[in-house]
Design a protein around this motif. Sequence first.
Motif, short mmCIF file in Angstrom:
data_model
loop_
_atom_site.label_atom_id
_atom_site.label_comp_id
_atom_site.label_asym_id
_atom_site.label_seq_id
_atom_site.Cartn_x
_atom_site.Cartn_y
_atom_site.Cartn_z
N TYR A 1 0.83 -1.20 0.00
CA TYR A 1 0.00 0.00 0.00
C TYR A 1 0.87 1.25 0.00
CZ TYR A 1 -2.99 -3.56 2.21
OH TYR A 1 -3.66 -4.72 2.50
N TYR B 1 0.43 5.36 1.15
CA TYR B 1 -0.38 6.38 1.80
C TYR B 1 0.33 7.73 1.72
CZ TYR B 1 -3.02 2.64 4.10
OH TYR B 1 -3.80 1.54 4.37
N GLN C 1 0.51 11.40 3.81
CA GLN C 1 0.17 12.04 5.08
C GLN C 1 0.48 13.53 4.99
OE1 GLN C 1 2.35 10.71 8.56
NE2 GLN C 1 0.83 11.54 9.95
N GLN D 1 -4.01 15.76 8.72
CA GLN D 1 -4.96 15.09 7.83
C GLN D 1 -4.99 13.59 7.98
OE1 GLN D 1 -7.23 16.55 5.78
NE2 GLN D 1 -6.57 18.41 6.82
N GLY D 2 -4.15 13.03 8.79
CA GLY D 2 -4.12 11.59 8.87
C GLY D 2 -3.54 10.98 7.60
N LEU D 3 -3.78 9.71 7.39
CA LEU D 3 -3.25 9.00 6.23
C LEU D 3 -4.35 8.77 5.21
CD1 LEU D 3 -1.23 8.22 8.60
CD2 LEU D 3 -0.74 6.19 7.25
N LEU E 1 -5.17 6.88 1.41
CA LEU E 1 -4.69 5.81 0.56
C LEU E 1 -4.55 6.28 -0.88
CD1 LEU E 1 -4.04 2.74 0.41
CD2 LEU E 1 -6.48 2.39 -0.09
N TYR F 1 -3.09 0.59 -3.87
CA TYR F 1 -2.77 -0.64 -3.18
C TYR F 1 -2.73 -1.79 -4.18
CZ TYR F 1 -7.87 -1.43 -3.13
OH TYR F 1 -9.20 -1.58 -3.47
N GLN G 1 -2.73 -6.18 -4.21
CA GLN G 1 -2.87 -7.43 -3.45
C GLN G 1 -2.00 -8.54 -4.00
OE1 GLN G 1 -4.64 -7.92 -0.65
NE2 GLN G 1 -5.57 -5.90 -0.54
N GLN H 1 -4.83 -1.37 -7.45
CA GLN H 1 -6.11 -0.64 -7.43
C GLN H 1 -5.89 0.79 -6.97
OE1 GLN H 1 -8.85 -2.40 -8.38
NE2 GLN H 1 -7.59 -4.24 -8.59
N PHE I 1 4.35 13.65 3.30
CA PHE I 1 5.10 12.51 3.82
C PHE I 1 4.42 11.26 3.26
CE2 PHE I 1 8.10 10.53 6.37
CZ PHE I 1 7.56 9.68 7.32
N LEU J 1 4.08 7.16 2.99
CA LEU J 1 4.31 5.93 3.75
C LEU J 1 3.89 4.72 2.93
CD1 LEU J 1 3.02 7.29 7.10
CD2 LEU J 1 5.23 6.18 6.86
N GLN K 1 -1.38 -4.28 8.76
CA GLN K 1 -0.47 -3.57 7.88
C GLN K 1 0.73 -3.08 8.68
OE1 GLN K 1 -2.19 -0.56 5.34
NE2 GLN K 1 -3.98 -1.82 4.87
N TYR K 2 1.91 -3.31 8.13
CA TYR K 2 3.14 -2.85 8.75
C TYR K 2 3.76 -1.80 7.83
CZ TYR K 2 2.50 -6.85 11.77
OH TYR K 2 1.99 -7.74 12.67
N PHE K 3 4.35 -0.79 8.44
CA PHE K 3 4.75 0.39 7.70
C PHE K 3 6.27 0.55 7.61
CE2 PHE K 3 0.90 2.85 6.85
CZ PHE K 3 -0.03 2.11 7.56
N TYR L 1 -2.25 2.62 15.92
CA TYR L 1 -0.85 2.76 15.56
C TYR L 1 -0.27 3.97 16.28
CZ TYR L 1 -1.39 -0.37 11.50
OH TYR L 1 -1.60 -1.44 10.68
N PHE M 1 -2.82 6.95 15.93
CA PHE M 1 -3.88 6.82 14.93
C PHE M 1 -4.75 5.61 15.25
CE2 PHE M 1 -2.78 9.97 11.84
CZ PHE M 1 -1.42 10.13 11.95
N GLY N 1 -8.22 7.58 11.23
CA GLY N 1 -8.61 8.87 11.79
C GLY N 1 -7.50 9.87 11.54
N LYS N 2 -7.74 11.12 11.93
CA LYS N 2 -6.74 12.16 11.69
C LYS N 2 -5.62 12.17 12.71
CE LYS N 2 -9.71 15.16 8.98
NZ LYS N 2 -10.22 16.53 8.76
#
Lengths: 113, 117
Positions: A33, A35, A37, A41-43, A45, A48, A50, A56, A88, A90, A102-104, B37, B91, B108-109
């Motif tokens: 995936y 993302y 950031q 605003q958070g993350l 998508l 991604y 599969q 997709q 940023f 990710l 999910q691991y980042f 997270y 998060f 979420g943000k």
Amino acid sequence: DGGITQSPKYLFRKEGQNVTLSCEQNLNHDAMYWYRQDPGQGLRLIYYSQIVNDFQKGDIAEGYSVSREKKESFPLTVTSAQKNPTAFYLCASSSGQVLETQYFGPGTRLLVL
Amino acid sequence: AQKVTQAQTEISVVEKEDVTLDCVYETRDTTYYLFWYKQPPSGELVFLIRRNSFDEQNEISGRYSWNFQKSTSSFNFTITASQVVDSAVYFCALRNFMNSGYSTLTFGKGTMLLVSP
């Protein structure tokens, strides 16, 4: 050590230039995936995948492109069509199974000159 | 549509205080998964916990605990006796099942937690 690597850590883009962010994983995960950031605003998508040779669009795919030619790799290209690329980025991966987590990776910070 | 709300943008506490981070979610799925997270200043997201919707038992891991309540669609996270190293953005996320058969996460943000000495 198993994990996800992203390179470079910082990337500078000039106007009208395409840039590619690298993401590699050695966890033998099927799914990967991307993302974006932004502050506060958070993350969100972008894309991604599969399985190999399949991907997709996510919520904000415009101005981005990806490929998935190998299971371990999922590079993201930020094209000149992306007018506000400073963010940023990710990369994440997961096994693709029902109870997946999910691991980042450590992320890439993209700045526009 | 799936949605995750973290109403607290930023929380500041003094070391050793307890702190609770709120997470409220919306979903039409009968089976779903929730995640927390941690994002320290280095930027990498660190997985803390996964919870499925049919297991409402609260979980404790050291100084961390999670309170899952389906009746209020909440999955709150409490840090007991906070430490400076807990300073990070946290998060909450909800797993989406797509029509394609794939799944993604809705985040979420985030809540920025600042723990001062």
